[in-house]
Design a protein around this motif. Structure first.
Motif, PDB file in Angstrom:
ATOM      1  N   HIS A   1       0.859  -1.184   0.000  1.00  0.00           N
ATOM      2  CA  HIS A   1       0.000   0.000   0.000  1.00  0.00           C
ATOM      3  C   HIS A   1       0.894   1.232   0.000  1.00  0.00           C
ATOM      4  O   HIS A   1       1.957   1.254   0.637  1.00  0.00           O
ATOM      5  CB  HIS A   1      -0.912  -0.004   1.226  1.00  0.00           C
ATOM      6  N   THR A   2       0.460   2.264  -0.735  1.00  0.00           N
ATOM      7  CA  THR A   2       1.260   3.483  -0.858  1.00  0.00           C
ATOM      8  C   THR A   2       0.378   4.708  -0.619  1.00  0.00           C
ATOM      9  O   THR A   2      -0.831   4.681  -0.853  1.00  0.00           O
ATOM     10  CB  THR A   2       1.894   3.586  -2.256  1.00  0.00           C
ATOM     11  N   TRP A   3       1.028   5.780  -0.137  1.00  0.00           N
ATOM     12  CA  TRP A   3       0.338   7.043   0.119  1.00  0.00           C
ATOM     13  C   TRP A   3       1.240   8.201  -0.307  1.00  0.00           C
ATOM     14  O   TRP A   3       2.449   8.172  -0.078  1.00  0.00           O
ATOM     15  CB  TRP A   3       0.027   7.195   1.613  1.00  0.00           C
ATOM     16  N   MET A   4       0.647   9.202  -0.894  1.00  0.00           N
ATOM     17  CA  MET A   4       1.344  10.453  -1.203  1.00  0.00           C
ATOM     18  C   MET A   4       0.924  11.494  -0.172  1.00  0.00           C
ATOM     19  O   MET A   4      -0.270  11.698   0.069  1.00  0.00           O
ATOM     20  CB  MET A   4       1.002  10.934  -2.609  1.00  0.00           C
ATOM     21  N   VAL A   5       1.907  12.171   0.435  1.00  0.00           N
ATOM     22  CA  VAL A   5       1.634  13.147   1.489  1.00  0.00           C
ATOM     23  C   VAL A   5       2.186  14.508   1.101  1.00  0.00           C
ATOM     24  O   VAL A   5       3.381  14.643   0.804  1.00  0.00           O
ATOM     25  CB  VAL A   5       2.243  12.688   2.835  1.00  0.00           C
ATOM     26  N   ARG A   6       1.308  15.510   1.099  1.00  0.00           N
ATOM     27  CA  ARG A   6       1.729  16.896   0.914  1.00  0.00           C
ATOM     28  C   ARG A   6       1.295  17.766   2.088  1.00  0.00           C
ATOM     29  O   ARG A   6       1.969  18.733   2.427  1.00  0.00           O
ATOM     30  CB  ARG A   6       1.154  17.456  -0.392  1.00  0.00           C
ATOM     31  N   THR A   7       0.189  17.430   2.710  1.00  0.00           N
ATOM     32  CA  THR A   7      -0.348  18.230   3.817  1.00  0.00           C
ATOM     33  C   THR A   7      -0.441  17.353   5.068  1.00  0.00           C
ATOM     34  O   THR A   7      -0.339  16.122   5.005  1.00  0.00           O
ATOM     35  CB  THR A   7      -1.752  18.755   3.489  1.00  0.00           C
ATOM     36  N   PHE A   8      -0.693  18.024   6.204  1.00  0.00           N
ATOM     37  CA  PHE A   8      -0.852  17.269   7.444  1.00  0.00           C
ATOM     38  C   PHE A   8      -2.131  16.438   7.437  1.00  0.00           C
ATOM     39  O   PHE A   8      -2.199  15.399   8.099  1.00  0.00           O
ATOM     40  CB  PHE A   8      -0.801  18.202   8.647  1.00  0.00           C
ATOM     41  N   GLY A   9      -3.105  16.861   6.672  1.00  0.00           N
ATOM     42  CA  GLY A   9      -4.286  16.033   6.496  1.00  0.00           C
ATOM     43  C   GLY A   9      -3.945  14.732   5.787  1.00  0.00           C
ATOM     44  O   GLY A   9      -4.412  13.647   6.177  1.00  0.00           O
TER      45      GLY A   9
END
Length: 573
Positions: free
Chosen positions: A518-526
């Motif tokens: 599983h992968t996630w892209m993070v740009r914000t704290f949300g």
């Protein structure tokens, strides 16, 4: 019952397994293939790596948790590819056994110009190269001395917690050797009490009883010295203020009230006010002491070293640290020692930051505090050389968690293959019932994009063996630590853009099932909060990967200090 004779390779691998190695790393080559035939019959798990450098890194990581690690390479091209990893293990005290398959004895004796050589008939070039990065080595030449030589070299590996090298010609793995020695465990030399120990004990007790403001500092060489139980007893029973170095972080329980985390320059005034600092396992490289700023004063220090005790200008030699500390704890009158506490100021690193879900993630506004709270009991955390390595000093580690961070060698890319090694060590120890009574555990890797590109292919080995690894990739568009040091706008600190979250699929991760990646892209704290609380993150198995987008000059405070100096210098030109 052990047979009187066993194949030479079986003898070596049986010894390794008895010392705690359940897995062995490496790559096949035509001079080690017959050696590899004996790995699995001896009860070891073969972990095939993508290259020899990664195998060395993985064996290093494995050894720092299990107490010994091993890799197998082939003569010349294979073993030299691993030398950088072996050198790092030597520098940072990791007990790694490097086994090399070499050409048959007849070829070596006839000086035949075979492949993987300099075509000069000299087969000793690589022996000489590796003498500098091993504490002992043996070139196996005959069956009579082979068991004795193997035991000697393995004993030196454990005694000094540094790499050793064993070479075995391709015509010898299946030859029978005396197996009677396997009936007895391989033990280290017994403690012989020296007069210097009584003198050291008297000197240390005198310093302790006369001290009004003592302090403890736990450094990373305490691990291989085998003194962690004694150090913990000292920390708890004295109740003295205690710091660790970055190398020592995670070796003692940080939930104890008098343990204050990593000794950083902001604590220097407080530490300098103490009249006694007992340092366990000192490792005073510039990168482990904030460029020397956190080395305690010579006149107030007592250094507990592997085979000596140092106070001021006095060195009491030939003293085993563990035995000495046991005696010290037995005779120390804790009712006679001074008690005090430190008034630690709140620093920017441990302030709680208010964030909104739409706010962009940065390292200065709470990224590391949030990742710290993500950690759980039994985690092994690896923070790669760069911004992650500096920031990890401020983590608050749960019970039984360990931290790997850059110490002295600082070879970027080390942490990803090392994560393979540590995760396997967790699995092997859980199978033996030796991992803190836990039935499962994670390895958490924090790595920059530049470092990831060095050793990314070992992600495929992690996937293949269904290891429980969480990767946080910090995408700051290049080598941010180098930009902070020099050349913040220079092209040489940039790297090629990759689609990092496609790596698991490319490297063969399953899309469905218990071990689907599983992968996630993070740009914000949300985004970050959603990733960390996703049920696939919390309850998942196997590889999970989070890419965190950061500004190219976003860094922890210390690195930003270097950046400010660089900018100031440019402005004054």
């Amino acid at each position: 019952m052990v047979l009187e004779t066993v194949p030479l390779a079986h003898y070596l691998f049986t010894r390794l397994r008895s010392l705690g190695a359940d897995s062995i790393f490496g790559l096949p080559g035509d001079y080690n293939l017959r050696l590899l035939d004996h790995v699995e019959p001896a009860g070891l798990q073969w972990i095939g790596n993508c290259n020899e450098l990664n195998a060395g890194y993985a064996a290093d990581g494995y050894s720092r948790i299990k107490g010994i690690g091993a890799l197998i390479t082939t003569f010349g091209v294979g073993e030299l590819s691993a030398v950088n990893a072996i050198a790092g293990a030597y520098s940072e005290r990791a007990p790694v056994v490097h086994i090399v398959g070499t050409p048959p004895r007849a070829i070596q004796e006839s000086r035949t110009c075979v492949h993987h050589t300099f075509k000069d008939g000299d087969f000793k070039h690589f022996d000489r190269i590796q003498e500098h990065v091993t504490v002992a080595h043996t070139v196996i030449k005959d069956c009579l001395s082979a068991p004795i030589e193997i035991d000697r070299v393995l004993q030196q590996c454990l005694l000094h917690s540094r790499p050793v090298r064993i070479t075995i010609p391709d015509d010898m793995p299946g030859l029978d050797v005396d197996g009677a020695r396997l009936r007895d465990s391989l033990v280290l030399p017994s403690v012989i009490s020296q007069n210097s120990e009584a003198e050291a004990l008297e000197a240390v007790l005198g310093r302790i009883y006369s001290s009004e403001k003592p302090l403890l500092l736990v450094d990373g060489e305490s691990r291989f010295m085998g003194i962690l139980d004694e150090v913990m007893s000292f920390v708890q029973r004295t109740d003295w203020p205690t710091f660790t170095t970055g190398f020592g972080k995670g070796l003692i329980d940080e939930s104890i009230p008098n343990v204050h985390g990593v000794y950083k320059p902001c604590h220097k005034t407080l530490v300098d006010s103490c009249d006694l600092v007992i340092v366990f396992g000192p490792h005073y490289s510039t990168s482990n002491t904030y460029l020397g700023q956190t080395i305690p004063g010579k006149d107030v220090s007592i250094h507990v070293m592997p085979d000596s005790i140092k106070t001021n200008d006095n060195v009491f030699r030939d003293i085993l640290a563990k035995h000495f500390l046991q005696r010290l704890l037995a005779v120390l009158d804790f009712a006679k020692i001074s008690k005090h506490s430190l008034n630690l100021a709140i620093t920017s690193e441990n302030l709680t930051t208010t964030r909104t879900k739409d706010q962009e993630v940065t390292q200065r506004n709470g990224l590391w505090q949030r990742l710290s709270s993500f950690l759980q009991e039994g985690d092994i955390v690896l923070a790669e050389t760069g911004t992650a390595g500096y920031a990890a000093n401020d983590f608050i580690l749960p019970r039984h968690a360990r931290l790997f961070r850059p110490v002295t060698w600082l070879s970027i890319g080390y942490m990803l293959p090392a994560a393979l090694g540590t995760s396997l060590s967790q699995r092997d120890m859980i199978h033996r019932g030796q991992y803190h009574r836990l039935s499962s555990a994670r390895t958490v890797l924090l790595i920059g994009d530049g470092s990831f590109q060095q050793t990314a292919q070992e992600l495929s080995t992690i996937i293949h063996h269904k290891l429980n690894v969480v990767v946080f990739l910090l995408n700051n568009d290049g080598y941010t630590i180098e930009r902070c040091i020099h050349g913040r706008n220079q092209g040489y600190n940039g790297i090629t853009h990759w689609r990092y979250l496609r790596a698991p699929a490319f490297f063969g991760a399953p899309e469905k099932g218990d071990y689907a990646s599983h992968t996630w892209m993070v740009r914000t704290f949300g985004d970050l909060e959603a990733a960390l609380t996703d049920e696939n993150m919390v309850y998942g198995k196997g590889l999970r990967m989070v890419e965190i987008q950061l500004d190219r000059l976003d860094a922890p405070d210390q690195l930003l200090g270097w950046l400010d100096k660089q900018i100031s210098k440019e402005q004054n030109v």
